[in-house]
Design a protein around this motif. Structure first.
Motif, PDB file in Angstrom:
ATOM      1  N   ASN A 287       0.835  -1.192   0.000  1.00 11.73           N
ATOM      2  CA  ASN A 287       0.000   0.000   0.000  1.00 11.73           C
ATOM      3  C   ASN A 287       0.876   1.250   0.000  1.00 11.73           C
ATOM      4  O   ASN A 287       1.766   1.401   0.825  1.00 11.73           O
ATOM      5  CB  ASN A 287      -0.898   0.006   1.248  1.00 11.73           C
ATOM      6  CG  ASN A 287      -1.938   1.122   1.203  1.00 11.73           C
ATOM      7  OD1 ASN A 287      -2.006   1.877   0.241  1.00 11.73           O
ATOM      8  ND2 ASN A 287      -2.742   1.208   2.244  1.00 11.73           N
TER       9      ASN A 287
ATOM     10  N   HIS B 283       0.092   5.258   0.133  1.00 10.46           N
ATOM     11  CA  HIS B 283      -1.028   6.153   0.407  1.00 10.46           C
ATOM     12  C   HIS B 283      -0.486   7.578   0.465  1.00 10.46           C
ATOM     13  O   HIS B 283       0.380   7.880   1.275  1.00 10.46           O
ATOM     14  CB  HIS B 283      -1.650   5.761   1.743  1.00 10.46           C
ATOM     15  CG  HIS B 283      -3.046   6.265   1.928  1.00 10.46           C
ATOM     16  ND1 HIS B 283      -3.851   5.880   2.954  1.00 10.46           N
ATOM     17  CD2 HIS B 283      -3.772   7.126   1.209  1.00 10.46           C
ATOM     18  CE1 HIS B 283      -5.013   6.492   2.866  1.00 10.46           C
ATOM     19  NE2 HIS B 283      -4.993   7.248   1.823  1.00 10.46           N
TER      20      HIS B 283
ATOM     21  N   GLU C  36      -1.242  11.881   0.249  1.00 12.56           N
ATOM     22  CA  GLU C  36      -2.140  13.036   0.234  1.00 12.56           C
ATOM     23  C   GLU C  36      -1.543  14.097  -0.676  1.00 12.56           C
ATOM     24  O   GLU C  36      -0.408  14.545  -0.467  1.00 12.56           O
ATOM     25  CB  GLU C  36      -2.328  13.590   1.642  1.00 12.56           C
ATOM     26  CG  GLU C  36      -3.289  14.766   1.685  1.00 12.56           C
ATOM     27  CD  GLU C  36      -3.563  15.238   3.104  1.00 12.56           C
ATOM     28  OE1 GLU C  36      -4.671  14.993   3.594  1.00 12.56           O
ATOM     29  OE2 GLU C  36      -2.663  15.837   3.728  1.00 12.56           O
TER      30      GLU C  36
ATOM     31  N   ASN D 166      -6.432   4.714  -6.370  1.00  7.96           N
ATOM     32  CA  ASN D 166      -7.789   4.947  -5.895  1.00  7.96           C
ATOM     33  C   ASN D 166      -7.908   6.261  -5.139  1.00  7.96           C
ATOM     34  O   ASN D 166      -7.250   6.461  -4.119  1.00  7.96           O
ATOM     35  CB  ASN D 166      -8.186   3.799  -4.945  1.00  7.96           C
ATOM     36  CG  ASN D 166      -9.551   4.016  -4.319  1.00  7.96           C
ATOM     37  OD1 ASN D 166     -10.561   3.926  -5.008  1.00  7.96           O
ATOM     38  ND2 ASN D 166      -9.591   4.317  -3.021  1.00  7.96           N
TER      39      ASN D 166
ATOM     40  N   THR E 232      -6.671  12.417  -1.366  1.00  7.30           N
ATOM     41  CA  THR E 232      -5.902  11.279  -0.864  1.00  7.30           C
ATOM     42  C   THR E 232      -6.115  10.101  -1.802  1.00  7.30           C
ATOM     43  O   THR E 232      -7.234   9.796  -2.206  1.00  7.30           O
ATOM     44  CB  THR E 232      -6.297  10.884   0.569  1.00  7.30           C
ATOM     45  OG1 THR E 232      -7.713  10.789   0.656  1.00  7.30           O
ATOM     46  CG2 THR E 232      -5.812  11.911   1.571  1.00  7.30           C
ATOM     47  N   ILE E 233      -5.016   9.480  -2.154  1.00  9.74           N
ATOM     48  CA  ILE E 233      -5.019   8.385  -3.118  1.00  9.74           C
ATOM     49  C   ILE E 233      -4.241   7.223  -2.534  1.00  9.74           C
ATOM     50  O   ILE E 233      -3.125   7.411  -2.034  1.00  9.74           O
ATOM     51  CB  ILE E 233      -4.370   8.825  -4.448  1.00  9.74           C
ATOM     52  CG1 ILE E 233      -5.249   9.877  -5.135  1.00  9.74           C
ATOM     53  CG2 ILE E 233      -4.134   7.621  -5.365  1.00  9.74           C
ATOM     54  CD1 ILE E 233      -4.728  10.324  -6.495  1.00  9.74           C
ATOM     55  N   ASP E 234      -4.838   6.039  -2.567  1.00  9.20           N
ATOM     56  CA  ASP E 234      -4.071   4.862  -2.152  1.00  9.20           C
ATOM     57  C   ASP E 234      -3.868   3.940  -3.343  1.00  9.20           C
ATOM     58  O   ASP E 234      -4.736   3.799  -4.208  1.00  9.20           O
ATOM     59  CB  ASP E 234      -4.737   4.127  -0.982  1.00  9.20           C
ATOM     60  CG  ASP E 234      -6.061   3.514  -1.328  1.00  9.20           C
ATOM     61  OD1 ASP E 234      -7.043   4.266  -1.479  1.00  9.20           O
ATOM     62  OD2 ASP E 234      -6.146   2.271  -1.453  1.00  9.20           O
TER      63      ASP E 234
ATOM     64  N   ARG F 171      -2.799   0.000  -4.282  1.00 12.00           N
ATOM     65  CA  ARG F 171      -2.548  -1.376  -3.849  1.00 12.00           C
ATOM     66  C   ARG F 171      -1.590  -1.982  -4.857  1.00 12.00           C
ATOM     67  O   ARG F 171      -1.926  -2.072  -6.045  1.00 12.00           O
ATOM     68  CB  ARG F 171      -3.860  -2.162  -3.818  1.00 12.00           C
ATOM     69  CG  ARG F 171      -4.951  -1.493  -3.029  1.00 12.00           C
ATOM     70  CD  ARG F 171      -4.602  -1.415  -1.559  1.00 12.00           C
ATOM     71  NE  ARG F 171      -5.631  -0.707  -0.819  1.00 12.00           N
ATOM     72  CZ  ARG F 171      -5.826  -0.834   0.477  1.00 12.00           C
ATOM     73  NH1 ARG F 171      -5.025  -1.625   1.205  1.00 12.00           N
ATOM     74  NH2 ARG F 171      -6.768  -0.150   1.078  1.00 12.00           N
TER      75      ARG F 171
ATOM     76  N   LEU G 276       1.386   9.081   3.381  1.00  8.48           N
ATOM     77  CA  LEU G 276       0.720   8.711   4.629  1.00  8.48           C
ATOM     78  C   LEU G 276       1.073   7.280   5.024  1.00  8.48           C
ATOM     79  O   LEU G 276       1.025   6.922   6.187  1.00  8.48           O
ATOM     80  CB  LEU G 276      -0.800   8.834   4.477  1.00  8.48           C
ATOM     81  CG  LEU G 276      -1.327  10.217   4.087  1.00  8.48           C
ATOM     82  CD1 LEU G 276      -2.845  10.176   3.944  1.00  8.48           C
ATOM     83  CD2 LEU G 276      -0.925  11.270   5.112  1.00  8.48           C
ATOM     84  N   MET G 277       1.407   6.482   4.032  1.00  7.12           N
ATOM     85  CA  MET G 277       1.750   5.091   4.312  1.00  7.12           C
ATOM     86  C   MET G 277       2.463   4.499   3.105  1.00  7.12           C
ATOM     87  O   MET G 277       2.126   4.803   1.970  1.00  7.12           O
ATOM     88  CB  MET G 277       0.487   4.279   4.592  1.00  7.12           C
ATOM     89  CG  MET G 277       0.757   2.852   4.994  1.00  7.12           C
ATOM     90  SD  MET G 277      -0.777   1.936   5.276  1.00  7.12           S
ATOM     91  CE  MET G 277      -0.849   1.998   7.032  1.00  7.12           C
TER      92      MET G 277
END
Lengths: 479, 479
Positions: A199, A201, A203, A316, A341-343, A345, A376-377
């Motif tokens: 992941n 993530h 912003e 996403n 914010t977009i993550d 996978r 963020l991650m």
């Protein structure tokens, strides 16, 4: 025969085992709200000590304490055990108080245990119960166990790398890793995911402050737009360069570079999935609530659908905000900032940090140097094969229970488990317990205590954990 | 000489006039929160009756009552008077309770009247005070007045057309229209806007429900994106087809069709503006808070800047929302819906409903038939010329006060005044009162009660209203 004695011990001590689960669930541990984290960590530490872990301690992080425990059985094999003891927020709509740990019927089940954390905290106590039954019968465990229990899963698992580093002198000796959880669906199907995606993530921010154009320090009146540059429109246009929702492709140069084709094993698993669920895909695809999706992308179904789910990276938008975010506003502003914010996978072949850099380069090349990207991650994926020891040890437990699992090449979602692979080279087996717990995001979360013949109850859940331990300890020999 | 007697009456009755303003401001009337609307309408109705309006009544709308009143002076000329008695919400940060109507110093002014609604409710009472002084001296007014006072300005003025229709049998006899308000800046500059732009305000929605693709009835987990269509990305891409933030142009086919070039009068006014404010544009452009904009679009300044502000239509995103709209989210969803609110400020040459249809056609042509458009507001522009009677009547009041006004071809913002032009063919003169009130969107809103020699106080405000009435009644003759 020893294993049968342990199974009997599990069955004969259900009242006490259930009480143990109830006690743990009665202790709130809501990381997003900072509620009960220290108390819950202290309770878990006590359980590890009760089990006989000679090394057990609170492992402080900058946010909430984790718990580290090491059961040194003097055995030839060592398993790392990842778990989290924080829970989602409680929310509305509960029929039973979320920390009363009420046992009540829920058709078709005669008994379920209600409470926030039933899925992770309840099932993990079942695992500890299983271990204590082995110890009660045998006096020791057949494997060494290294427990890493975090309290930050619902706030991003930021400190798993720190914990792995802190206990690396032990963890580097682990042979494999597991997550202890229930793996059945409400109808008793057994699902195993051979790993999960990573992941990334991010912003994104477009603002007058960063841009040097448009309003800064606050919005201006919307009537000034003829002469004032617009950070929201700028973000919209920057985003439109990143992804094409018609072809469903990420438009960032080289984003897909290095993405591997499915292996022969992957394709076999996909074919089995398609054969079993063709025409009924929405019922098994993780993350879809009932009735929410009628039609998949490009009308996909069967094999193509499962391939796309498992092997494609995503981009996403999960949050978009600028200006006034209430409905039907009559406020008129030209906002000074817009956020998205977009993550992503990411399959194991795509590195989160490399992907981040490609997006940065893309934005720069398109003239969006000022558009901010805050990570963020960034969690790596992890992957195991049906031929890996820990996978085989798990799968043959299903055989012994006469269960035919649905095996996915991977789950599309993510978790911090990838850090165990990336930092320690461990293979990690996901949840294999014969039991069922409802999701952690809804009210009336529960764990089944008395099964219905298809779904396992607490006895079956604990006994299947017992079997996993024996199966792994003995592998490749029979257990 | 009569006018001087009225001026004296105004000056000699300040204590009572101030009390009248304080009483009206002490009555909350917050339409967005539905607070005190009936009570405030009833109070205003009483004032109209006290003034001698023989026809005066609450004018019910589906939301909040308006007030209609007709003062039939038997005079040859009739003015329609638009006003609103609702206020913005109170918000935080007040030094004086917002409904105590405290009179206190505020440097450089010895006395200001603090309170929510000081700008509109306070100044409108000053207008009624001016009328009552005329009546006290003359026994009658020199013009007939038709008052339309709404309580829905802050919730969109939706029912002005209904009110105009209801009283059309009277209003169709009006010769012109005015808004009674203070027109000075904090430093005493006098500004007159010859009309204002119209407003088309639309909420766009892209959702799985409307699209027939993607999630519907709620979000799904973001990990499902490889196989689930994405309404947020779809909205982003639809929006990107509408506007180009580099050229700052609306990309909708034909959007600018019919847009007129500035007239010779417009250009004269623009040149005067540029001459007066070149290098200091940010200080006079309406809608800009101090220090919020350092650089205008394309580096514009002077004449080009003022031309662009007055004569270009806008397409402003004032709100964008999808999924989780908090900062730094760690929630992972593929949202089922995304929304964007966009307001257009339209010169009188562009009809809001025609523009709406062009956008609809554009979206349809680009394959976005499912993207919803909900019109939140569609208000026409209104425009008058310096050669119109009511404008000349107003401007010569400034002359008599030795004031050199800054005259703008129009204001970039909007209001319901355009309905009076569109539905009744009236020319509407904006605020001309010699006085200053702070904005209605901030704490510590106030109206200056004792001027500082440059900014008028309550006496000057009321006396300038007196002069406007006499000037208009006498025009084209001297007054």
């Amino acid at each position: 025969m020893t294993r049968q004695a342990v199974h009997d011990h599990v069955a004969n001590n259900q009242a006490q085992h259930l009480e143990q689960a109830r006690r743990f669930m009665a202790q709130p541990s809501v990381s997003q709200e900072g509620q009960g984290m220290e108390e819950c960590a202290a309770l878990l530490l006590k359980y590890y000590r009760d089990l006989g872990c000679r090394e057990a301690e609170l492992a402080e992080t900058p946010v909430f304490p984790a718990v580290w425990a090491y059961y040194d059985a003097g055995a030839p094999k060592t398993l790392a055990v990842y778990s989290y003891f924080d829970t989602n927020v409680v929310g509305e709509g509960w029929d039973h108080p979320p920390y009363d740990a009420v046992v009540a019927p829920r058709p078709p089940f005669n008994k379920v245990l209600y409470g926030r954390g039933a899925g992770n905290k309840g099932a993990f106590i079942a695992f500890l119960n299983a271990l204590s039954s082995i110890k009660a019968v045998e006096g020791n465990l057949p494997v060494n166990l290294m427990f890493v229990s975090e309290g930050e899963e619902f706030v991003g698992s930021d400190h798993i790398p720190l914990l792995i580093d802190r206990y690396r002198h032990h963890l580097s000796k682990a042979d494999d890793a597991i997550v202890a959880g229930a793996c059945q669906t409400a109808t008793g199907d057994v699902t195993l995911f051979l790993g999960n995606k990573g992941n990334l993530h991010i912003e994104y921010e477009c603002s007058g402050e960063r841009w040097g154009q448009g309003p800064s320090g606050g919005p201006v009146h919307s009537s000034a737009q003829p002469v004032v540059d617009h950070p929201v429109w700028r973000l919209v246009n920057a985003l439109a360069t990143l992804y094409d929702p018609v072809s469903n492709r990420v438009l960032v140069d080289g984003f897909y570079d290095g993405l591997l084709e499915p292996t022969a094993e992957d394709l076999e698993l996909i074919d089995a999935l398609a054969q079993r669920y063709e025409g009924n895909e929405a019922s098994v695809l993780p993350g879809l609530a009932p009735g929410k999706v009628d039609r998949f992308i490009d009308g996909l179904s069967g094999r193509d659908l499962f391939l796309r789910y498992c092997f494609q990276p995503t981009m996403n938008i999960n949050g978009l905000r600028a200006g006034y975010t209430g409905p039907g506003t009559l406020l008129w502003t030209l906002p000074n900032a817009a956020y998205c914010t977009i993550d992503h996978r990411l399959p194991p072949d795509l590195d989160p940090n490399v992907c981040r850099q490609k997006i940065r380069d893309h934005l720069d090349r398109h003239g969006y140097e000022d558009v901010g990207m805050k990570v963020l991650m960034a969690v790596p994926a992890q992957k195991l094969s049906v031929t890996d020891d820990v996978a085989r040890a798990g799968l043959r437990v299903f055989d012994s229970w006469n269960v035919k699992p649905t095996v996915w090449p991977r789950r599309g979602a993510s978790g911090p488990m990838g850090f165990f692979s990336q930092m320690l080279g461990l293979k990690l087996l996901g949840a294999t317990g014969i039991g069922y717990a409802s999701g952690h995001s809804a009210p009336n979360e529960f764990l089944v205590i008395e099964g219905d013949g298809k779904v396992g109850g607490l006895v079956e859940l604990e006994q299947s954990f017992v079997d996993l331990i024996y199966s792994y300890a003995a592998y490749p020999n029979d257990y």
